[in-house]
Design an enzyme around this catalytic site. Structure first.
Site, mmCIF file in Angstrom:
data_model
loop_
_atom_site.group_PDB
_atom_site.id
_atom_site.type_symbol
_atom_site.label_atom_id
_atom_site.label_comp_id
_atom_site.label_asym_id
_atom_site.label_seq_id
_atom_site.Cartn_x
_atom_site.Cartn_y
_atom_site.Cartn_z
ATOM 1 C CD GLU A 87 -10.712 1.628 9.769
ATOM 2 O OE1 GLU A 87 -9.973 0.687 10.116
ATOM 3 O OE2 GLU A 87 -11.631 1.502 8.948
ATOM 4 C CD GLU A 118 4.190 2.180 -7.880
ATOM 5 O OE1 GLU A 118 4.807 1.152 -8.242
ATOM 6 O OE2 GLU A 118 3.014 2.177 -7.515
#
Length: 304
Positions: A87, A118
């Site tokens: 963004e 992960e």
């Protein structure tokens, strides 16, 4: 590296006594409970205000010197980092390389669960090496429970390369420690749905990243007052926003604001400088460059 075999003691894994009968609540009671619990995210941000401010200052200084800001995470934490990074270019017209999100599993993990990835600390370290992180850069490791090996591997590799490191977690330091430059703890308490850190932990993390990236861009001169004067005019909505910013900050009609915007090649900051100073596009560009793109400093310098 934290002990991955014993996580039951972590704050993010505890059962919330306020939601012990979650499956027996009416829908309205469930909504009210979530609303009450979510209020803790605001308190958590307030308690972390000092390290958050320090992270903003450190990151802004790094970017001013040509460095980059990296967010590293897995699952929800990784997606939030990628979202915040994505963004920045449309909001602040920043270079896409300047703020980057790194998620375990790569782009595919944004839309499909890849939680198993992960656990690979080496992959986190490899991601840092792949991006040639240096002493100029800032690496923010995001892990709600604080134990994600991918994040710790990335942070360790970043420290070895001399980068500034920031840790964002939703567990206290006495549960999971981290050897970093800035340690941010967002203590929102147990989740309404035990262990589901996409809830309060995710919300608090999004709030923290909002503050971090916006604060950095403010310091980089991407904002004038509270207006996004570096907005990238890439669609009709943003074109309209650009015109409204020009009209709000000047006495121009919408038609004249549109003409000025085109004269500046759709650069709101440059358009404002041209209007306020009478400079042409090339001279305005040079003046902004002399002041690292800071509109207020450029205007002030010309009037001095």
């Amino acid at each position: 590296m934290p002990n991955l075999d014993e996580r039951g003691h972590l704050l993010t894994e505890q059962a919330n006594p306020n939601s012990h009968n979650l499956d027996q609540l009416t829908t309205l009671e469930l909504v009210d409970l979530f609303n009450q619990e979510d209020a803790q995210t605001i308190a958590a941000i307030a308690q972390a205000r000092q390290p958050l401010a320090t992270a903003v200052d450190r990151a802004a200084k790094a970017l001013q010197q040509g460095g980059r800001l990296f967010y590293v995470g897995a699952g929800t934490s990784g997606r939030l980092g990628v979202l915040d990074a994505a963004e920045c270019p449309p909001t602040f017209c920043s270079d896409p390389e300047q703020v980057q999100g790194i998620i375990a599993g790569g782009a595919g993990a944004l839309v499909r669960s890849s939680e198993g990835l992960e656990d690979r600390a080496d992959d986190g370290a490899a991601a840092i090496a792949h991006r040639h992180v240096t002493v100029l850069d800032v690496v923010v490791g995001i892990t709600a429970g604080g134990t994600t090996p991918y994040v710790h591997g990335a942070l360790q590799a970043a420290r070895q390369r001399g980068a500034t490191t920031v840790f964002i977690a939703c567990v206290p330091a006495d549960q999971v420690s981290a050897q970093v430059d800035v340690d941010i703890r967002l203590l929102v308490g147990p989740e309404v749905l035990a262990g589901s850190t996409r809830l309060k932990a995710g919300t608090a993390t999004k709030l923290a990243l909002n503050i971090l990236s916006t604060g950095v861009m403010v310091q980089l001169g991407k904002v004038y007052g509270n207006r996004m004067v570096d907005v990238a005019v890439t669609n009709k909505k943003l074109h309209d926003r650009a015109l409204r910013i020009l009209q709000d900050l000047t006495d121009l009609s919408r038609e004249d604001a549109g003409y000025l915007l085109e004269q500046s090649e759709r650069k709101v900051k440059l358009a404002l400088l041209m209007h306020w100073t009478g400079l042409g596009k090339e001279a305005g560009d040079r003046l902004l460059a002399e002041h690292q793109g800071n509109l207020r400093k450029a205007v002030t310098a010309l009037k001095a």
